[in-house]
Design a protein around this motif. Structure first.
Motif, PDB file in Angstrom:
ATOM      1  N   THR C 326       0.822  -1.188   0.198  1.00  0.00           N
ATOM      2  CA  THR C 326      -0.559   0.104   0.332  1.00  0.00           C
ATOM      3  C   THR C 326       1.266   1.271   0.414  1.00  0.00           C
ATOM      4  N   GLN C 327       1.996   1.198   0.807  1.00  0.00           N
ATOM      5  CA  GLN C 327       3.129   2.451   0.018  1.00  0.00           C
ATOM      6  C   GLN C 327       3.455   2.459  -1.018  1.00  0.00           C
ATOM      7  N   ALA C 328       4.036   1.349  -1.518  1.00  0.00           N
ATOM      8  CA  ALA C 328       5.058   0.752  -2.537  1.00  0.00           C
ATOM      9  C   ALA C 328       3.960   0.818  -4.467  1.00  0.00           C
ATOM     10  N   PHE C 329       2.926   0.130  -4.704  1.00  0.00           N
ATOM     11  CA  PHE C 329       2.006  -0.016  -5.541  1.00  0.00           C
ATOM     12  C   PHE C 329       1.078   0.176  -5.186  1.00  0.00           C
ATOM     13  N   PRO C 330       0.487   1.433  -4.718  1.00  0.00           N
ATOM     14  CA  PRO C 330      -1.054   0.954  -4.145  1.00  0.00           C
ATOM     15  C   PRO C 330      -2.139  -0.027  -4.069  1.00  0.00           C
ATOM     16  N   GLU C 331      -1.657   0.417  -6.194  1.00  0.00           N
ATOM     17  CA  GLU C 331      -2.696   0.027  -6.843  1.00  0.00           C
ATOM     18  C   GLU C 331      -2.566  -1.453  -7.050  1.00  0.00           C
ATOM     19  N   TYR C 332      -1.645  -1.880  -7.169  1.00  0.00           N
ATOM     20  CA  TYR C 332      -1.517  -3.496  -6.866  1.00  0.00           C
ATOM     21  C   TYR C 332      -1.706  -4.697  -5.478  1.00  0.00           C
ATOM     22  N   TRP C 333      -2.453  -3.833  -4.521  1.00  0.00           N
ATOM     23  CA  TRP C 333      -2.155  -4.449  -3.971  1.00  0.00           C
ATOM     24  C   TRP C 333      -3.399  -5.488  -3.655  1.00  0.00           C
ATOM     25  N   LEU C 334      -4.590  -5.342  -4.467  1.00  0.00           N
ATOM     26  CA  LEU C 334      -6.083  -5.987  -4.562  1.00  0.00           C
ATOM     27  C   LEU C 334      -5.444  -7.019  -5.471  1.00  0.00           C
ATOM     28  N   PHE C 335      -4.423  -6.786  -6.770  1.00  0.00           N
ATOM     29  CA  PHE C 335      -4.362  -7.667  -7.133  1.00  0.00           C
ATOM     30  C   PHE C 335      -3.442  -8.962  -6.405  1.00  0.00           C
ATOM     31  N   ALA C 336      -2.479  -8.754  -5.304  1.00  0.00           N
ATOM     32  CA  ALA C 336      -1.486  -8.973  -4.961  1.00  0.00           C
ATOM     33  C   ALA C 336      -2.580 -10.010  -4.106  1.00  0.00           C
ATOM     34  N   LEU C 337      -3.195  -9.666  -3.157  1.00  0.00           N
ATOM     35  CA  LEU C 337      -3.987 -10.761  -1.964  1.00  0.00           C
ATOM     36  C   LEU C 337      -5.284 -11.089  -3.115  1.00  0.00           C
ATOM     37  N   GLY C 338      -4.945 -11.410  -4.015  1.00  0.00           N
ATOM     38  CA  GLY C 338      -6.547 -11.863  -4.595  1.00  0.00           C
ATOM     39  C   GLY C 338      -5.838 -13.150  -5.066  1.00  0.00           C
ATOM     40  N   LEU C 339      -4.782 -12.549  -5.454  1.00  0.00           N
ATOM     41  CA  LEU C 339      -3.466 -13.860  -5.968  1.00  0.00           C
ATOM     42  C   LEU C 339      -3.390 -14.167  -4.844  1.00  0.00           C
ATOM     43  N   ILE C 340      -3.363 -14.253  -3.516  1.00  0.00           N
ATOM     44  CA  ILE C 340      -2.571 -14.699  -2.449  1.00  0.00           C
ATOM     45  C   ILE C 340      -4.098 -15.770  -1.700  1.00  0.00           C
ATOM     46  N   PHE C 341      -5.228 -15.370  -2.426  1.00  0.00           N
ATOM     47  CA  PHE C 341      -6.237 -16.560  -1.928  1.00  0.00           C
ATOM     48  C   PHE C 341      -6.022 -17.362  -2.697  1.00  0.00           C
ATOM     49  N   ILE C 342      -6.312 -17.252  -4.014  1.00  0.00           N
ATOM     50  CA  ILE C 342      -6.301 -17.938  -4.956  1.00  0.00           C
ATOM     51  C   ILE C 342      -4.886 -19.115  -5.400  1.00  0.00           C
ATOM     52  N   LEU C 343      -4.338 -18.786  -5.103  1.00  0.00           N
ATOM     53  CA  LEU C 343      -2.553 -19.348  -4.967  1.00  0.00           C
ATOM     54  C   LEU C 343      -2.633 -20.452  -3.570  1.00  0.00           C
ATOM     55  N   VAL C 344      -3.185 -19.725  -2.581  1.00  0.00           N
ATOM     56  CA  VAL C 344      -2.961 -20.626  -1.009  1.00  0.00           C
ATOM     57  C   VAL C 344      -3.923 -21.631  -1.094  1.00  0.00           C
ATOM     58  N   THR C 345      -5.202 -21.411  -1.774  1.00  0.00           N
ATOM     59  CA  THR C 345      -6.394 -22.210  -1.976  1.00  0.00           C
ATOM     60  C   THR C 345      -5.793 -22.963  -2.953  1.00  0.00           C
ATOM     61  N   LEU C 346      -5.153 -22.952  -3.678  1.00  0.00           N
ATOM     62  CA  LEU C 346      -5.015 -24.446  -5.509  1.00  0.00           C
ATOM     63  C   LEU C 346      -3.711 -24.987  -4.462  1.00  0.00           C
ATOM     64  N   PHE C 347      -2.724 -24.518  -4.450  1.00  0.00           N
ATOM     65  CA  PHE C 347      -1.210 -24.816  -3.979  1.00  0.00           C
ATOM     66  C   PHE C 347      -0.866 -25.214  -2.888  1.00  0.00           C
ATOM     67  N   LEU C 348      -0.962 -24.612  -1.437  1.00  0.00           N
ATOM     68  CA  LEU C 348      -0.797 -24.917  -0.567  1.00  0.00           C
ATOM     69  C   LEU C 348      -1.998 -24.685   0.674  1.00  0.00           C
ATOM     70  N   PRO C 349      -2.863 -26.181   0.371  1.00  0.00           N
ATOM     71  CA  PRO C 349      -4.026 -26.187   0.952  1.00  0.00           C
ATOM     72  C   PRO C 349      -3.602 -26.129   2.710  1.00  0.00           C
ATOM     73  N   GLN C 350      -2.342 -26.391   2.940  1.00  0.00           N
ATOM     74  CA  GLN C 350      -1.933 -26.536   4.470  1.00  0.00           C
ATOM     75  C   GLN C 350      -1.545 -24.980   4.692  1.00  0.00           C
ATOM     76  N   GLY C 351      -1.035 -24.345   4.058  1.00  0.00           N
ATOM     77  CA  GLY C 351      -0.703 -23.311   4.543  1.00  0.00           C
ATOM     78  C   GLY C 351       1.616 -23.766   4.374  1.00  0.00           C
ATOM     79  N   VAL C 352       1.695 -22.266   4.808  1.00  0.00           N
ATOM     80  CA  VAL C 352       3.165 -22.578   4.389  1.00  0.00           C
ATOM     81  C   VAL C 352       3.935 -23.127   5.657  1.00  0.00           C
ATOM     82  N   MET C 353       3.549 -23.182   7.196  1.00  0.00           N
ATOM     83  CA  MET C 353       3.482 -24.642   7.993  1.00  0.00           C
ATOM     84  C   MET C 353       3.132 -25.944   7.311  1.00  0.00           C
ATOM     85  N   GLY C 354       2.120 -26.753   6.672  1.00  0.00           N
ATOM     86  CA  GLY C 354       2.289 -27.444   5.842  1.00  0.00           C
ATOM     87  C   GLY C 354       2.892 -27.838   4.557  1.00  0.00           C
TER      88      GLY C 354
END
Lengths: 271, 528, 360
Positions: C326-354
């Motif tokens: 939100t400081q460096a690229f405010p306009e890309y934060w939602l993209f990043a957050l959205g991607l986190i949502f998608i990638l984590v559920t698709l590829f890291l179902p157990q998260g970082v710990m898993g």
């Protein structure tokens, strides 16, 4: 085949005594169902079903698909409420008014058609969780296992032949082992009445054999209701058989009586 | 607004300026009372130049420089009294400050002046505005306008205003006539006026000493109240159906993707948004042509296709891998919704965009004063019905519908008999998404189109599907209409926000009583 | 044990990490912030203290969320509501502490003066008492969660249905709090705090004290959660998540279990909210927006649900990334957050710990 001392305290077997948890079985009947009807959107799953199970009895229930076997178990364990009719556990406990948990605490254990165990817990923990104990929230927060309880779990592990796998995650067991684990969990509950829905499905011949022996040794101390499709298995263990058809009792009696019943031959065996 | 602007320009350009300098100065330099007096005087003149001056005052273009009163538009200024160009623009100028009282007066004055406009719509709008805040000073002007008015609608409104004014000042006969005229009105404000006549003062006497007038007023009041009550009921009914149809449109797509397929699509609202923005783009393309009024014919299929394409892409890329994991689907689709929102913000900006109604959809059917049924909403109600019927036909009468139903009921079996289940999933999801796009197209006609459009509908549309019961098209319809009615009825009683909260709380309790919705099938398979 | 769930509170390594964390929060941070001069490269600025304090509040919420989602399998999309309710409860006290120093120099909060209210509405009864408001922080979210949970769990509402209803709940509450008439400052909420317990709130010392209290609360929450999940209660909870029917047929009344953990989780969120408000200096109905609540779920998902360290890592990673973006690229934060949502559920179902667990 030996059953642990703790699971079979002998009370269940003695007729005419008022048992633990206020189960009044003075007339020698542990379960009493009368005129049970259940319908799903017009389809009558149970139609005026009446059935009674004696103390210490091993009853086999057979019937074609859709005869109402599973629904009958659902009614007994409180999962489904009957539209009409009464279900009594002993003389005094009206099961239609109790929740699943209360029914279980009252002394009815159930094994599902598809083995349902806690797949992420170890075998030991599966047994620990189902063990007869105070199951209210506050107690489980502070409880720890007494040595008597540990012994009882060890006994059951031996009975179900999983003592080498106590620490394995239950989800990794074979299908037959899961069936056994579920039976072991039932035993840990120390129930008066066990309802077993297709307990030998997916078991090897050897496992089936042993299951039969286990059930026979349980009968007398517990009452058992076994729903099964495997007729060879039924023949081996059955003393009294109930045949369900279209939600009602078609015939009842010993294996040979049932096999010779013309109605049964027509709808079931004679095909 | 556009019409208004052209008229004022026309007035400005014609520039036959000959206004009383003293009056103009009073408007420029006087205090509030003097300004109001000046406005009244300008209205009485009824002259295009006066209109231009008042318009300039309304638009904040009136300034003073030294002793001059100027109308300043950008870098150009004219003398407000003479209309002569003032060059160069004086350096030191001050805005003429108008307080709220003067502004109100100005509004009425502008309206009165517009009564003589040649354009019917302008006159109608002006007459409408005057019914609320006419002023004794305008009575002569209104009479003048009435004499030349030919349009029945405008005439009725003016008569009403005239009656209102005459009630205060006229002779007994003219006042009784005025009360009778008022009784024919359908304006809620008239009711207040009549009530005022019947009011008792503190000493027990009546505010209106003349008994004949009071009796007349009583009669008029009764007639008026009856009519108003009906109008109100009709109004509530209409807005309820209208809201219900909007909820239905928003929820119909979900009825397929969630209700039939069991996919929790939190990006559903954003698919609606995609449809709305597609409509916006199509509208812009048509703006340059002569067929602007027909752009919806292209926008409807375009928004369907755009949203369906986005939906199918989502299904292929993300949702497909999450079947059977509803909570994960929920999170992933939420992520998709965030990305879609940001995409739209990047392309179209964070501000709302304007989607204009085609001409045939602007305006409305006026049942009574204050009870207008806008054409846009009527069209949307019909549109929702058409989409519903279309969807029903598609699901029950076509091969795709048959496949969809087969797959949703028994996937392995359907697969065994040769139904390409994966492809059916994609198509079905595309269909649900496309219907969301249609909803967006419809919503663009009545509300703001912005990146957050979808967020405001997602909770509502899930509520409709949840309430209606999963997999139940009929349930969805009833739930949408029911929620529309509940919302509007409560709104009339307790205000919009509380109504919405009440409805949400009601649903929360309802679900707990009947977790499977209103029209759920009961069966043992439900929570196996 | 090779399988199953650990019964120990922590092993030696766990305790060591916890001790390190204590040193960092109670030792290193105060020294670097208060004692080291501002021009030194080792100085930690107020910005960082506030940011880390805020993230610790989020971490508390994440642990609470993990208790219900990771362990009991209840995905709540309304936890932001409990957080905000705790914040508002404590915010009332902070508003009263402003005294007559507001813009209007009146003894009542500015927004009430602005609305021309002559006396405090009933919700504000006794709100000048610290202990009363501290009690509300626990009671209000707890009571709401209890009542809501009682009805929901008793009627066997679960899975996605429950998620959607919790979302509707927080949405309704947001609309309610947006109203001026509700009595909590409408869409501006509470801000412009001056004092807490009569101590000025904007000094470095107060800031550091709040930071340390937050750290202590986080450690307390973690220990509490760890103790719960290693008890038989925790094993029952996980069993409910995996096979609720079986648990019921074992004789457990699952409603009570879910209700207990649900209410506890809400209370923890409320406490986190109360710690958050004085540090961040504002609370408004935006905290109740459905988007905020669903973001809590993604912290847990990123870290790995069903572990207690996971949510801490997740809350830190996602919010750290948010502060950076939100400081460096405010306009890309939602993209990043959205991607986190998608990638984590698709590829890291157990998260970082898993993911880390698999690598080992």
């Amino acid at each position: 085949m030996s059953i642990s001392a703790t699971t079979a305290t002998g009370e269940g077997g003695s007729l005419g005594r008022v048992a633990r948890e206020g189960l009044d079985s003075t007339h020698g009947v542990v379960l009493y169902m009368e005129d049970i009807s259940v319908s799903f959107d017009g389809f009558k799953a149970l139609n005026k079903l009446s059935l009674s199970i004696d103390i210490g009895e091993l009853r086999c229930v057979i019937g074609p698909n859709g005869a109402g076997k599973t629904t009958m178990m659902d009614v007994i364990t409180g999962k489904t409420r009957p539209d009409e009719g009464t279900v009594y556990f002993g003389q005094t406990i009206d099961l239609t008014r109790l929740s699943e948990a209360q029914i279980s605490t009252a002394g009815i254990g159930r094994k599902f058609q598809k083995p349902t165990i806690f797949e992420h817990h170890s075998v030991f923990e599966n047994l620990e969780l189902s063990m007869k104990a105070d199951k209210r929230v506050r107690k489980t927060l502070f409880s720890s296992l007494s040595s008597a309880q540990k012994d009882s779990i060890a006994e059951t592990l031996k009975t179900i032949r999983l003592n080498d796998s106590a620490d394995r995650v239950a989800g990794l067991l074979s299908h037959g082992q899961k069936q056994w684990l579920e039976i072991g969990m039932l035993l840990m509950q120390e129930p008066r009445l066990l309802l077993l829905d297709e307990p030998v499905a997916g078991m090897s011949d050897d496992e089936t054999e042993r299951t039969g022996e286990l059930f026979l040794s349980l009968a007398g101390k517990h009452s058992l209701v076994v729903v099964e499709h495997d007729m060879a298995f039924v023949e081996k263990i059955a003393r009294k058989i109930t045949v369900l058809h279209e939600g009602g009792v078609l015939a009842e009696g010993s294996m040979s009586e049932v096999q010779n019943d013309p109605k049964v031959i027509e709808v079931y065996l004679g095909r | 607004m556009r019409i208004l602007l052209t008229i004022s320009l026309w007035l400005f350009a014609s520039g036959a300026f000959a206004l009383d300098a003293a009056t103009v100065n009073k408007l420029g330099f006087g205090d509030g009372d003097e300004k109001i007096a000046a406005i009244a005087a300008l209205v009485a003149e009824g002259d295009p130049a006066a209109a231009a001056l008042l318009q300039a005052a309304t638009d904040g273009e009136l300034q003073t420089a030294g002793k001059l009163v100027l109308i300043v538009k950008g870098e150009e200024a004219v003398n407000a009294a003479t209309g002569a160009k003032v060059t160069p623009l004086p350096e030191e100028r001050e805005d003429v400050i108008l307080n709220n009282r003067v502004r109100r007066e100005l509004g009425g004055a502008m309206a009165a002046l517009k009564l003589i406009s040649p354009d019917r719509a302008t006159r109608l709008a002006a007459a409408k505005e005057l019914t609320g805040n006419a002023d004794q000073a305008m009575l002569p002007l209104i009479k003048k306008a009435l004499a030349s008015e030919t349009d029945a609608g405008v005439k009725q409104l003016l008569e009403l205003t005239q009656a209102t004014l005459e009630l205060k000042t006229g002779t007994k006969e003219s006042r009784i006539a005025a009360v009778r005229t008022l009784g024919l009105s359908t304006n809620p404000n008239t009711k207040m006026l009549l009530l005022g006549i019947l009011e008792k003062s503190k000493e027990g006497g009546y505010a209106e000493p003349d008994e004949d007038i009071r009796i007349e007023a009583q009669k008029s009041l009764k007639a008026l109240e009856g009519r108003l009550a009906w109008g109100e009921r009709a109004g509530v009914l209409f807005t309820s159906v209208s809201l219900g149809s909007i909820l239905l449109l928003a929820a119909l797509g979900l009825a397929i993707t969630y209700g039939l397929m069991g996919v929790i699509n939190m990006a559903h609202g954003e698919l609606i948004m995609v449809g709305a923005y597609t409509t916006y783009v199509v509208q812009n393309l048509f703006k340059r042509t002569d067929f602007f009024d027909w752009y919806l014919l292209a926008a409807v299929p375009a928004s369907f296709i755009a949203a369906a394409a986005v939906g199918m892409a989502l299904e292929r890329l993300v949702i497909r891998w999450l079947y059977g994991r509803p909570l994960e689907t929920l999170l992933a689709t939420w992520g998709i919704s965030l990305m879609l929102i940001q995409t739209v913000r990047t392309i179209f900006g964070a501000q709302n965009v304007q989607v204009e109604n085609p001409a045939f959809m602007s305006g409305g059917m006026e049942l009574l004063t204050g009870v207008v049924m806008p054409w846009s909403r009527i069209v949307i109600i019909c549109f929702a019905g058409a989409v519903l019927v279309g969807m029903w036909l598609l699901l029950t009468k076509t091969r795709l519908g048959l496949f969809v139903r087969a797959v949703t009921q028994n996937r392995p079996m359907a697969s065994c008999v040769g139904v390409p289940t994966a492809r059916v999933d994609t198509w079905a999801f595309g269909l649900g998404s496309g219907i969301a796009g249609l909803a967006g197209c419809a919503l663009s006609q009545i509300g703001n189109v912005g990146p957050d459009l979808g967020q405001s509908y997602i909770v509502d549309s899930f509520m409709v599907v949840v309430l209606g019961g999963v997999g139940q098209l009929a349930g969805t319809v009833y739930a949408a209409l029911g929620l529309g009615f509940a919302n509007k009825l409560l709104e009339a009683w307790q205000g919009a926000v509380l109504a919405k909260i009440a409805v949400l709380v009601f649903i929360i309790f309802f679900i707990q009583k009947r977790p499977q919705g209103m029209f759920a099938l009961r069966g043992r398979a439900l929570d196996a | 044990m090779t399988g199953g769930i650990s019964r120990r509170l922590y092993g030696p390594r766990g305790w060591a990490i916890l001790a390190l964390f204590c040193v960092a929060v109670f030792g290193v941070m105060p020294v670097l912030n208060l004692a080291v001069p501002a021009d030194s490269p080792f100085h930690v600025s107020a910005y960082w203290v506030t940011l880390l304090g805020k993230i610790m509040c989020y971490a508390i919420v994440a642990v609470a969320m993990d208790l219900v989602w990771g362990y009991a399998g209840i995905l709540s999309l309304g936890h932001g509501l409990f957080f905000a309710l705790g914040g508002y409860s404590f915010g009332m006290y902070l508003m009263r502490q402003i005294g007559s120093d507001g813009q209007y120099r009146q003894p009542m909060p500015d927004f009430m003066v602005f609305l021309d209210w002559k006396e405090f509405p009933w919700q504000w009864w006794n709100s000048d008492s610290f202990w009363w408001c501290a009690m509300l922080v626990i009671v209000v979210p707890g009571l709401l969660a209890y009542v809501f949970g009682y009805f929901a769990f008793r009627s066997r509402v679960k899975g996605v249905y429950l998620s959607i209803i919790t979302q509707a709940l927080t949405f309704a509450a947001m609309l309610l709090f947006f109203r001026n008439a509700t009595g909590f400052g409408g869409n501006n909420g509470f801000t412009d705090f001056r004092r807490i317990l009569d101590i000025p709130i904007a000094t470095p010392q107060t800031r550091m004290a709040l930071f340390a209290i937050t750290g202590a609360t986080l450690i307390g929450t973690l220990l509490l959660a760890r103790w719960l999940t290693t008890s038989r209660f925790g094993r029952v909870l996980a069993a409910i998540r995996d096979a609720e029917q079986r648990v019921m047929f074992c004789g457990y009344d699952t409603v009570h279990y879910k209700l207990f953990v649900w209410t506890l989780s809400a209370v923890i969120c409320g406490v986190a909210g109360a710690l958050y408000v004085p540090q961040v200096g504002i609370i408004n109905p935006g905290e109740m927006s459905p988007a905020n609540s669903i973001e809590i779920a993604i912290w847990v998902a990123v870290g790995g649900r069903g572990t207690l360290i996971g949510p801490l890592i997740g809350a830190g990673l996602v919010n750290g990334a948010k502060s950076y973006f939100t400081q460096a690229f405010p306009e890309y934060w939602l993209f990043a957050l959205g991607l986190i949502f998608i990638l984590v559920t698709l590829f890291l179902p157990q998260g970082v710990m898993g993911f880390l667990g698999k690598k080992k």
